[in-house]
Scaffold this active site. Structure first.
Site, PDB file in Angstrom:
ATOM      1  N   HIS A 105       5.236   5.776   3.923  1.00  0.00           N
ATOM      2  CA  HIS A 105       6.044   7.079   3.158  1.00  0.00           C
ATOM      3  C   HIS A 105       7.497   6.687   3.406  1.00  0.00           C
ATOM      4  O   HIS A 105       8.002   6.481   4.524  1.00  0.00           O
ATOM      5  CB  HIS A 105       5.648   8.316   3.671  1.00  0.00           C
ATOM      6  CG  HIS A 105       6.346   9.579   2.769  1.00  0.00           C
ATOM      7  ND1 HIS A 105       5.873  10.006   1.478  1.00  0.00           N
ATOM      8  CD2 HIS A 105       7.228  10.388   3.301  1.00  0.00           C
ATOM      9  CE1 HIS A 105       6.818  10.763   1.239  1.00  0.00           C
ATOM     10  NE2 HIS A 105       7.619  11.032   2.124  1.00  0.00           N
ATOM     11  N   ASP A 141       0.932  13.649   2.448  1.00  0.00           N
ATOM     12  CA  ASP A 141       1.918  12.802   3.485  1.00  0.00           C
ATOM     13  C   ASP A 141       1.987  13.897   4.869  1.00  0.00           C
ATOM     14  O   ASP A 141       3.043  14.168   5.264  1.00  0.00           O
ATOM     15  CB  ASP A 141       3.429  13.143   2.840  1.00  0.00           C
ATOM     16  CG  ASP A 141       3.593  12.404   1.458  1.00  0.00           C
ATOM     17  OD1 ASP A 141       2.800  11.245   1.407  1.00  0.00           O
ATOM     18  OD2 ASP A 141       4.190  12.706   0.714  1.00  0.00           O
TER      19      ASP A 141
HETATM   20  C1  GAR Z   1       8.050   2.270  -1.170  1.00  0.00           C
HETATM   21  O1  GAR Z   1       9.409   2.948  -1.080  1.00  0.00           O
HETATM   22  C2  GAR Z   1       7.077   3.331  -0.549  1.00  0.00           C
HETATM   23  O2  GAR Z   1       7.310   3.857   0.554  1.00  0.00           O
HETATM   24  C3  GAR Z   1       6.949   4.311  -1.619  1.00  0.00           C
HETATM   25  O3  GAR Z   1       7.143   3.796  -2.856  1.00  0.00           O
HETATM   26  C4  GAR Z   1       7.774   2.442  -2.596  1.00  0.00           C
HETATM   27  C5  GAR Z   1       7.048   1.306  -3.277  1.00  0.00           C
HETATM   28  O4  GAR Z   1       7.810   0.203  -3.218  1.00  0.00           O
HETATM   29  N1  GAR Z   1       5.849   5.082  -1.598  1.00  0.00           N
HETATM   30  C6  GAR Z   1       5.700   6.642  -1.760  1.00  0.00           C
HETATM   31  O5  GAR Z   1       6.765   7.088  -2.103  1.00  0.00           O
HETATM   32  C7  GAR Z   1       4.262   7.105  -1.778  1.00  0.00           C
HETATM   33  N2  GAR Z   1       4.384   8.404  -2.025  1.00  0.00           N
HETATM   34  P1  GAR Z   1       7.138  -1.176  -3.304  1.00  0.00           P
HETATM   35  O6  GAR Z   1       6.248  -1.036  -4.358  1.00  0.00           O
HETATM   36  O7  GAR Z   1       8.193  -2.258  -3.358  1.00  0.00           O
HETATM   37  O8  GAR Z   1       6.181  -1.570  -1.994  1.00  0.00           O
END
Ligand code: GAR
Length: 206
Positions: A105, A141
């Site tokens: 997160h 979360d």
């Molecule tokens: C990341 O920043 C992750 O922490 C967030 O989405 C992004 C995905 O990036 N996740 C959330 O917000 C979950 N609620 P990625 O596809 O490049 O790993």
């Protein structure tokens, strides 16, 4: 050797860092709820099995989660890594995988659960922001925390500059958390996660 699956919805940069990390386990599949998730191409290019469980094909969250659970179980996964997986999971799904379901997160939980965490951090005026890897529980979360990393919030930060500083840390801590799990070193006691045989250089970064 333990098996893990990675669940994505889009870009997949966390998935990529996990696949590049040479973890002590086998990636049994990358699974996306979106057929057009960019991360699927990278997984395929590495020869990792991929699957799509498209949430738009299901009438309810329960039906989607049942199909997703069946896909994960068909891969005999010991560990499920949510890596930018942008669907809220039902309690039934979470209970089925409790204790072997991790999420990354983009905030220092319990601050800023939910979406748009970097904008929330900037408007709250915090000087320290970061990311959290936690076990998933039915409350959004809010599960037991495995590892966190902090970054400064600078005066000139935009959501984008702050987000990319956090993302670099996400890539580091998610690999660390997955490695600890696959080494069998994590245990959950109430809301706390304990790390067996922790060395000082590991706990310094917790
Ligand atoms: C990341 O920043 C992750 O922490 C967030 O989405 C992004 C995905 O990036 N996740 C959330 O917000 C979950 N609620 P990625 O596809 O490049 O790993």
């Amino acid at each position: 050797m333990k098996k893990y699956v990675i669940l994505i919805s889009g870009r997949g940069s966390n998935m990529r860092s996990l696949l590049e990390a040479d973890l002590p386990g086998q990636c049994a599949a990358v699974i996306s709820n979106r057929p057009d998730a960019a991360g699927l191409d990278y997984a395929r290019s590495r020869g990792v099995a991929t699957a799509v469980v498209d949430h738009r094909q299901f009438a309810s969250r329960e039906e989607f989660d049942a199909a997703l659970a069946a896909e994960i179980e068909s891969r005999e996964a010991d560990l499920v890594l949510l890596a930018g997986f942008m669907r809220v999971l039902t309690e039934g799904f979470v209970r089925r995988f409790e204790g072997r379901l991790l999420n990354i997160h983009p905030s220092l939980l319990p601050s800023f659960p939910g979406l748009t965490t970097h904008a929330k951090a900037i408007s709250a005026g915090v000087r320290v922001h970061g990311c959290t890897v936690h076990f998933v529980t039915p409350a959004l979360d809010a599960g037991p925390i495995v590892i966190q990393a902090a970054v400064p919030v600078l005066d000139e930060d935009s959501e984008e500059t702050l987000g990319s500083r956090v993302l670099a840390q996400e890539h580091r801590v998610y690999v660390q958390a997955a490695r600890w799990f696959l080494e069998g070193r994590l245990s959950i006691q109430g809301n706390r996660v304990l790390l067996a045989g922790a060395r000082p250089e590991e706990t310094a970064l917790l």
